[in-house]
Design an enzyme around this catalytic site. Structure first.
Site, mmCIF file in Angstrom:
data_model
loop_
_atom_site.group_PDB
_atom_site.id
_atom_site.type_symbol
_atom_site.label_atom_id
_atom_site.label_comp_id
_atom_site.label_asym_id
_atom_site.label_seq_id
_atom_site.Cartn_x
_atom_site.Cartn_y
_atom_site.Cartn_z
ATOM 1 N N CYS A 228 0.823 -1.211 0.000
ATOM 2 C CA CYS A 228 0.000 0.000 0.000
ATOM 3 C C CYS A 228 0.853 1.254 0.000
ATOM 4 O O CYS A 228 0.885 1.997 -0.963
ATOM 5 C CB CYS A 228 -0.871 0.038 1.247
ATOM 6 S SG CYS A 228 -2.139 -1.206 1.270
ATOM 7 N N GLU B 91 4.143 1.432 2.033
ATOM 8 C CA GLU B 91 5.267 1.220 2.929
ATOM 9 C C GLU B 91 6.604 1.359 2.212
ATOM 10 O O GLU B 91 6.927 0.573 1.333
ATOM 11 C CB GLU B 91 5.166 -0.181 3.546
ATOM 12 C CG GLU B 91 3.847 -0.508 4.197
ATOM 13 C CD GLU B 91 2.891 -1.282 3.307
ATOM 14 O OE1 GLU B 91 2.197 -0.635 2.494
ATOM 15 O OE2 GLU B 91 2.834 -2.511 3.391
#
Lengths: 841, 212
Positions: A437, A439
């Site tokens: 997502c 990171e």
């Protein structure tokens, strides 16, 4: 750097490939599970890392292979398009218990044949007691089990599945091939002295690497033979020639270094796909594709061996293939990661290790490929910094305007220092890419465990109100009875106490799972492509990476900021209500009926129970059960009192409106999660770092959370990511962005997630694009870390709910990823619609 | 302060503010202005009617390094206009018609002062953009728009002219304010007509655009 910025025509091959991919519903296949089990049985005498390597080889030697019609880049993990293999070594009981519902469930259904069910049933007999999840469960403390049972946090992702969440050294395979990596491992093996104390561990690991990489080469050769065979049988001269080239490609890569852009694409794809046959982890992210592919593109283009159109077609083919991989999750996780997403994050633009901008042709062509293919994979992102070319952002904004939800925008100016603060060198930090997502990490050197758990920040506050009790059990700390909190500081301290306690249990859960993966599922193939596993002679799971992290996500910041702000104002400053009045009102859901969707689920459960008891339940009866669950049992006078409290809460300032007082408070609330977490260590020798994003878990986990003091009703979704609570940011997009930027995005170095949603009209014309780019830049200047956009009207989404057949291809941004809107559960669809839609600038 | 009827209810629209209060709102968007090159535009009513407040505000905005603009009819004395000019980067000024008679019969004011002021502003060195609302039956012919464009092109430094097609978004406001909407039957000009008019503007050498 000069680059070609214009869009390139789409090859007619691409729509054909896309159509072929989506012709049928995805299916579960059993081949991998069967082969894996055979190999384990045959090698019971070997150490685990060797068992894993031999199983990987056995799978690749025997798993069915297929070349799909007209494709240029080959390699498929399943016979059927978008199918999935299963991974019983991690967990299997959930799938077995869902055999009969997995095809019909609302979130991410998969077809499974009776034959496959029977086969898997047989296979599963072997795995009882041998999985990572069972071992992890054994390692967890009793308090941790209780906290999970009471929904304070969920470590479900890695508890049930592989880890994934990494970017390997694609560039190394492109350059030296697996032959090169095998040579490196052999050299390391030669350097070992049989008299070394760790000879057994390191020697076995290196041998496992050699076997795994060899298996990958042989697997490609199977494709070479299949392509040759199909070429011989092909009567159509153009396809015949294509198949011959495919065969030649598969003979060269990934065994050897790529000599052309086409070979590089094929090599990349084998790496990407094989990683997902070895383990079931998702978010295996291609990362900086535009960077490591560029030398091959540039050389072919300069030497006249490749046109831009051909390069674009090959990239488009890779984009399609990224959607050919799939994964079945348990029903609950499927709601949390809805949309069949594998989160293969691919990022374009940004800086090199010297801090120079390296946006190139392929950065632009990545945008074009996403436009051409228009599917949920790859999760496409762009890096933004002061040196990012304006025209690149304008092209990115054009992609945003299509409504696909890509790209997500990431801010170098926050992420680079945030990673340095976690111990990365400046050069490594500058080369970051995004996993899954949101990171960030340095590719090929990191085992980041980026999606280690979801921590619901609302639940500890509920436990402050109940003195640590939940459903009659003492789950949290006994922080005291409500009347004892005579100052706000005491109340806030009680919240921090609960937070600290549950954070320590969260760490206990993750470390238990970490240990289980090291013992039961070390991954030699994956480890061969991450520094410094070969040098240390250790798998990633045992701490072989240069950088090791564990990154669990907290969510519900907006709710907690608004909630604690309301308590401070109404209880302690204005003294208008007591904590006990708050508690009574929340227990009674502020005098309102219970959430319909939640009651529907409770009713379904109750009815199923009655039916199981052999009772006949008619429509009337079902309706009666539903209404009785829904109705509020409080007296009319009480209801009126609770509603008045909620009105007073609603009238208070809220996070997301550029109000310094509330925003500063939100920053402090986020610290109650991010700060305590960073003192903990994981078994791989790394540290914990917080993320602040919920994927789509804010919906299912919200359904486990009672009413909160911010006026949020029971069992409704919690705010997503660091975004303001749905519908509460009413001062326009720049005010919302200003509020969100006041959080500390540096300390949340595992990523923050900010969702904004626009009408397509907000981005109309060149001036719309310019304003949009200015908004992203302005937010980033204030040190926001990430922002992403849904560009679609509320009306469109409502219509899509009513007429899903008309909107099969409607892609929306869910959280850290985009998904087909119609494949999402109804409640998640509702949540997406409810997120404030900004009308324009 | 103005009261009006909105959705059947009487509502006060707007509020009294000080320069300081407005500045507090404005600086919130400074990061975005810096990136977009945008800034603050004083719009209608008629900002030239409140020189004391408007000039003080524009001065504060300029001091913050933010761009300023005004949307105006240009109907004011030269002295008043001169007091604004040092703090304005851009003037967006309406010229609705070049024919004095027709201007007077539709707007109630003669246009001589407006045309004079346009030249005065242009000569002052501020960036002047001419804006013309295109209203069927009033000025939607090639001749009328062409005449406005020719006049605009004769002003020193003027390069742009925006044609704003008549719209009906304000129709409900008039009854809400207890006023009569005097153009109930007029429809927005067609796209074809707008392109003809745009061509007439571009022919004078100006850079025309449809919409502001």
């Amino acid at each position: 750097m000069k680059y070609y910025t214009e869009p390139i025509q789409k090859s007619p091959r691409i729509p054909f490939l896309v159509e072929q991919l989506y012709a049928k519903a995805p299916e579960i296949e059993a081949d991998r599970a069967v082969l894996l089990t055979e190999a384990y049985r045959a090698n019971e005498d070997k150490p685990i890392i060797m068992k894993r390597a031999l199983a990987f080889r056995h799978i690749l030697e025997n798993i069915p292979i297929t070349i799909r019609e007209r494709e240029l880049v080959v390699g498929a993990a399943t016979k059927a398009p978008r199918g999935c293999q299963v991974f019983p070594e991690y967990s299997f009981e959930w799938l077995e218990s869902e055999f009969d519902t997995v095809a019909t469930r609302t979130a991410d259904p998969f077809y499974i044949s009776e034959d496959t069910k029977r086969t898997l049933h047989e296979v599963y007999k072997y795995w009882k007691g041998k999985t990572t999840s069972e071992l992890a469960s054994f390692y967890m403390s009793p308090e941790t089990h209780a906290a999970i049972e009471h929904n304070i946090f969920t470590p479900g992702n890695y508890f049930y599945n592989g880890i994934g969440h990494l970017t390997v050294q694609y560039e190394k395979v492109l350059k030296v091939g697996y032959a090169g990596i095998i040579a490196e491992a052999k050299e390391a093996l030669d350097r070992l002295n049989p008299g070394d104390a760790d000879y057994a561990v390191r020697g076995t690991f290196l041998r496992a690497v050699i076997i795994s990489c060899g298996a990958a080469c042989d697997y490609a050769l199977r494709y070479a033979e299949l392509a040759d065979k199909q070429a011989r049988e092909c009567s159509e001269p153009i396809r015949k020639r294509e198949l011959e080239v495919i065969a030649a490609n598969c003979r060269r890569v990934p065994m050897h270094g790529a000599t052309s852009f086409y070979e590089a694409c094929q090599s990349f794809w084998f790496v990407q796909m094989l990683l997902q046959i070895e383990s079931s982890g998702h978010s295996i992210s291609p990362g900086r594709f535009d960077q490591y592919m560029y030398p091959y593109y540039k050389r072919d283009l300069d030497e006249g061996r490749l046109t831009r159109e051909q390069a674009q077609e090959l990239m488009d083919c890779v984009w399609v293939k990224l959607n050919d991989l799939n994964k079945v999750r348990d029903a609950a996780s499927a709601e949390g990661f809805a949309g069949y997403s594998l989160f293969q994050n691919l990022i374009a633009g940004g800086q090199d290790k010297y801090g120079r901008d390296v946006t190139n042709d392929l950065s632009f062509m990545s945008i074009t490929a996403t436009e051409h293919v228009f599917l949920p994979q790859p999760s496409f992102s762009v890096r933004v910094w002061n040196g990012t070319p304006h025209e690149f952002l304008i092209r990115a904004a054009e992609l945003t305007r299509t409504g696909i939800g890509f790209p997500a925008y990431y801010n170098d100016e926050v992420i680079i220092p945030a990673l340095q603060n976690r111990g990365l060198s400046l050069e490594d930090a500058r080369e970051y890419n995004i996993i899954g997502c949101v990171e960030p990490q340095k590719a090929g050197k990191t085992d980041g465990w980026h999606d280690a758990a979801f921590f619901n920040m609302c639940r500890p506050l509920e436990l402050v109100f109940s003195n640590g009790e939940d459903n009659g059990a003492q789950v949290g700390v006994a922080t005291g009875k409500l009347p004892e909190f005579d100052t706000f500081e005491k109340f806030y301290d009680a919240y921090k106490t609960q937070m600290n306690y549950f954070i320590s249990l969260l760490v206990n859960a993750d470390n238990a799972i970490d240990m289980a993966h090291a013992e039961r599922c070390p991954l030699p193939f994956q480890s061969s492509m991450v520094d410094d596993c070969i040098g240390r002679g250790l798998s990633l799971q045992e701490g072989g990476a240069v950088y090791n992290f564990t990154g669990p996500q907290g969510f519900g910041i907006a709710n907690m900021a608004d909630a604690l702000y309301a308590i401070r104002k109404l209880v302690y400053e204005e003294k208008k209500y007591t904590l006990c009045q708050f508690k009574a009102a929340m227990d009674a859901n502020f005098g309102e009926e219970l959430d319909g969707g939640y009651c529907r689920k409770l009713t379904e459960k109750a009815v199923a129970q009655l039916v199981a008891e052999g009772k006949h339940v008619n429509e009337e009866e079902i309706k009666r059960i539903f209404l009785s669950m829904r109705s509020n049992k409080a007296s009319e006078a009480e209801k009126a009192e609770y509603r008045r409290l909620r009105e007073d809460i609603n009238a208070l300032p809220k996070f997301g409106n550029d109000i310094d007082d509330v925003d500063t408070f939100a920053r402090d609330i986020a610290y109650t999660y991010t700060k305590p977490l960073q003192q903990y260590k994981n078994p791989r020798g790394g540290t914990y770092q917080a993320g602040l994003y919920p994927v789509s878990a804010n919906v299912p986990l919200g359904a486990q959370t009672g009413a909160t003091p911010d006026g949020r009703l029971a069992y409704t979704p919690v705010a997503d990511g660091v975004s303001p609570a749905a519908g509460r940011d009413v001062n326009g997009p720049t005010a919302g962005a200003n509020s969100v930027s006041r959080l500390d995005h540096f300390i949340a170095s595992n990523g923050t997630l900010y969702n904004m949603k626009f009408h397509p009209t907000a981005l109309a014309g060149r001036s719309g694009l310019e304003s949009f780019v200015a908004l992203v830049r302005g937010y980033f200047d204030q040190k926001g870390s990430h922002v992403q956009f849904n560009v679609v009207s509320r009306e469109t989404l409502r219509d899509a709910q009513a007429n899903p057949e008309k909107y099969r291809s409607l892609v929306v941004r869910v959280a850290g990823y985009s998904a087909l809107f119609t494949t999402l559960s109804r409640s998640l669809q509702d949540d997406i619609i409810a997120r404030t839609e900004q009308k324009g600038f | 302060m103005q009261e009006m009827t909105l959705a059947g209810q009487t509502k006060t629209v707007g509020r009294d503010v000080t320069v300081g209060e407005v500045m507090e709102e404005i600086i919130r968007d400074r990061p975005y202005f810096r990136r977009s090159g945008g800034g603050v535009t004083l719009s209608g009513g008629e900002a030239l009617c409140q020189p004391e407040f408007a000039v003080a505000l524009l001065k504060s905005v300029k001091n913050m390094g933010i761009n300023t603009a005004i949307e105006t009819t240009g109907y004011a004395s030269k002295e008043v206009i001169a007091s604004y000019l040092p703090y304005l980067d851009t003037v967006l000024m309406d010229i609705k018609h070049t024919d004095g008679e027709k201007h007077k019969s539709f707007t109630g004011r003669d246009n001589a002062k407006i045309l004079e002021n346009a030249r005065f502003i242009a000569e002052s060195g501020a960036r002047l953009v001419i804006r013309t609302p295109v209203i069927p039956t009033f000025n939607d012919t090639v001749d009328e728009i062409g005449a406005i464009a020719s006049f605009a092109a004769s002003l020193p430094g003027v390069r742009e002219l925006h044609l704003l097609p008549y719209h009906r978004i304000g129709t409900d406001k008039y009854p809400g304010l207890g006023r009569e909407y005097t153009l109930p039957d007029i429809r927005p000009p067609s796209d074809e007509r707008m392109s003809e008019l745009l061509y007439a503007v571009n022919r004078t050498g100006l850079k025309g655009q449809i919409g502001g």
